[in-house]
Design a protein around this motif. Structure first.
Motif, short mmCIF file in Angstrom:
data_model
loop_
_atom_site.label_atom_id
_atom_site.label_comp_id
_atom_site.label_asym_id
_atom_site.label_seq_id
_atom_site.Cartn_x
_atom_site.Cartn_y
_atom_site.Cartn_z
N GLU A 1 0.75 -1.16 0.00
CA GLU A 1 -0.05 -0.05 -0.07
C GLU A 1 1.11 1.05 0.15
O GLU A 1 1.90 1.30 0.95
N VAL B 1 0.54 5.44 0.27
CA VAL B 1 -0.39 6.31 1.13
C VAL B 1 0.39 7.87 0.83
O VAL B 1 1.28 7.93 1.50
N SER C 1 -1.31 7.60 -4.27
CA SER C 1 -1.60 6.37 -3.19
C SER C 1 -2.17 5.18 -4.40
O SER C 1 -2.59 5.36 -5.29
N ARG D 1 -3.01 0.69 -4.08
CA ARG D 1 -3.36 -0.70 -3.02
C ARG D 1 -3.18 -1.75 -4.09
O ARG D 1 -3.75 -1.67 -5.13
N GLY E 1 4.82 10.90 2.57
CA GLY E 1 3.84 9.70 2.47
C GLY E 1 4.60 8.41 2.93
O GLY E 1 5.47 8.33 3.43
#
Ligand code: ADP
Ligand code: MG
Length: 271
Positions: free
Chosen positions: A5, A7, A34, A36, A69
């Motif tokens: 992930e 972010v 971002s 996933r 991040g």
């Protein structure tokens, strides 16, 4: 849980001016991005040259620190880890580059190249490692005799097979492939893509597959993210990308690539 992930990830290159040192132009190679990835998922990453794909790959592999991040592997934030701390998960996150030959030690035989991550990781003794190298060679479709060859003696396709073998030697969960077959011709590209597909089935891998080859993406990837100026500007299913691209940039990208499979062409293109 997600396998990987990102972010709000950013990476800014260049530095502020100081005294008589002029400032370098600052480039946000990755800009508040971002994403996933689920276990066993195969994510395609496309975008023009300079859009930040390789930088994103290095951040996701923990080879470089983001400016801001976070990156999480199976829920664990490794953003602040040092390179040596990254060893804890290095066996799970691997990479295949466009030019594997350049990343090999030219003094090493194929056995030593594929065995290097095993040695670094302190896996077994020499006999156990040799067995693993032999098994791994077989997995990438090369006979055991290639163990004693030097990489410069091999063809481009074989060199990429060795690059893949080195990446899977530790049986990772994710491989990031950064334009792995760009220098190979179309039929070889197809063979190599099929090999990745087989390895995925056998080893339960997830991939992030960076490429310019949209026809491969649409066949091979579950999902495709399109990058422009450090950001993901569009996400589609693999097949959907060619048929229903929304973002004008993605449409231009598709239009700029010759499509071999006529079924994937949009209707208006067929007139
Ligand atoms: N180590 C670096 N130092 C300075 N600028 C860099 C560095 N790496 C990449 N860049 C810049 O970041 C941007 C994205 O590059 P890159 O991630 O290589 O894009 P891509 O892989 O999509 O071609 C480019 O403008 C590039 O010049
Ligand atoms: Mg690149």
């Amino acid at each position: 849980m997600y396998l990987l992930e990102a972010v709000g990830l950013s990476k800014v290159y260049g530095r502020e001016g100081r005294g008589f040192t002029p400032a370098l132009q600052r480039v946000a190679a990755v800009n508040h991005l971002s994403l996933r990835l689920k276990p066993h998922e195969n994510l395609g990453l496309v975008g023009e040259s300079g859009s930040g794909k390789s930088t994103l790959a290095r951040l996701l592999l923990g080879l470089e620190r983001p400016s801001s991040g976070r990156v999480l592997y199976q829920g664990t934030d490794f953003t602040a880890w040092s390179l040596s701390e990254m060893r804890r998960i290095r066996d799970k996150l691997q990479v295949v580059f466009q030019n594997s030959l350049a990343s090999f030690n030219p003094m090493f035989t194929v056995e030593q190249i594929i065995g290097e991550p095993l040695r670094n990781y302190g896996m077994g003794n020499a006999r156990v490692r040799r067995e693993r190298v032999a098994e791994t060679l077989e997995l990438v479709g090369l006979e055991g005799r290639y163990m004693y060859r030097y990489p410069h003696e091999l063809s481009g396709g074989q060199q990429q097979r060795i690059g893949i073998a080195r990446a899977i030697a530790l049986r990772p969960e994710l491989i990031i492939c950064d334009e792995p077959f760009s220098s190979l011709d179309a039929s070889l590209r197809m063979q190599m893509t099929n090999l990745l597909q087989e390895l995925k089935a056998q080893l339960g891998l997830a991939y992030i597959f960076i490429t310019h080859d949209l026809s491969v993406v649409s066949r091979f990837c579950d999902r495709v993210a399109v990058m422009q100026q450090g950001q993901i500007v569009e996400e589609q299913s693999g097949v959907g990308l060619m048929k229903q691209a929304v973002h004008p940039y993605t449409k231009r990208l598709i239009a700029s690539v010759p499509v071999q499979d006529p079924r994937l062409r949009k209707t208006e293109d067929r007139k």
